[in-house]
Write an enzyme that holds these catalytic residues in place. Sequence first.
Site, PDB file in Angstrom:
ATOM      1  N   GLY A 156     114.455 103.072  17.386  1.00 45.90           N
ATOM      2  CA  GLY A 156     114.560 104.526  17.459  1.00 45.90           C
ATOM      3  C   GLY A 156     115.520 105.011  18.516  1.00 45.90           C
ATOM      4  O   GLY A 156     115.714 106.211  18.670  1.00 45.90           O
ATOM      5  N   CYS A 157     116.129 104.080  19.242  1.00 44.57           N
ATOM      6  CA  CYS A 157     117.126 104.439  20.247  1.00 44.57           C
ATOM      7  C   CYS A 157     118.514 104.125  19.690  1.00 44.57           C
ATOM      8  O   CYS A 157     118.719 103.066  19.109  1.00 44.57           O
ATOM      9  CB  CYS A 157     116.918 103.652  21.542  1.00 44.57           C
ATOM     10  SG  CYS A 157     115.415 104.067  22.415  1.00 44.57           S
ATOM     11  N   GLN A 158     119.427 105.052  19.873  1.00 39.13           N
ATOM     12  CA  GLN A 158     120.789 104.824  19.424  1.00 39.13           C
ATOM     13  C   GLN A 158     121.424 103.707  20.248  1.00 39.13           C
ATOM     14  O   GLN A 158     122.138 102.871  19.726  1.00 39.13           O
ATOM     15  CB  GLN A 158     121.599 106.105  19.559  1.00 39.13           C
ATOM     16  CG  GLN A 158     122.969 106.038  18.944  1.00 39.13           C
ATOM     17  CD  GLN A 158     123.669 107.379  18.977  1.00 39.13           C
ATOM     18  OE1 GLN A 158     123.337 108.244  19.777  1.00 39.13           O
ATOM     19  NE2 GLN A 158     124.637 107.540  18.113  1.00 39.13           N
ATOM     20  N   SER A 159     121.149 103.676  21.527  1.00 37.88           N
ATOM     21  CA  SER A 159     121.616 102.614  22.409  1.00 37.88           C
ATOM     22  C   SER A 159     120.658 101.435  22.302  1.00 37.88           C
ATOM     23  O   SER A 159     119.557 101.565  21.781  1.00 37.88           O
ATOM     24  CB  SER A 159     121.624 103.088  23.867  1.00 37.88           C
ATOM     25  OG  SER A 159     122.326 104.286  23.992  1.00 37.88           O
TER      26      SER A 159
END
Length: 146
Positions: free
Chosen positions: A50-53
């Site tokens: 769920g984190c772009q990074s």
Amino acid sequence: MTPNEIQADIIDEFAFLGDWEEKYRHIIQTGKELTSYPAEYRTPDYRIRGCQSQVWLYPTWNEENRTLHFSADSDAAIVKGLIALLLRVYSDQTPALILATEPHFMKEIGLDSHLSQNRTNGFASMVKQIKVYALAYHAKYEEQQA
């Protein structure tokens, strides 16, 4: 210190900073102060979805104190700073305290309105993963007490 006392300290820290450029610099500097993250935990098992990074979070149970300690890292400077702030609040706390504490400091310092939608979603994913670990350890601890 309790998680809410730590959040009050974070809110006080940010109150002394001027504009958002200065606040972002502080967040990035906070991330640079994280202890190094062990390479063996830089795996998909510890990556936060769920984190772009890329963000990794590893829990360690302290049996003596019945607390969770978290190690974390990210490949993005601001995200690394955000996870560092969360670790200040949640690391070395009991699972029950972790589960009972919401990260209200984000709204109090205005961070919620200054992050992109992707970073806001990533922040929520980081909090969710911390709480998932706390729930698992809380259940395990409660099982042992029964």
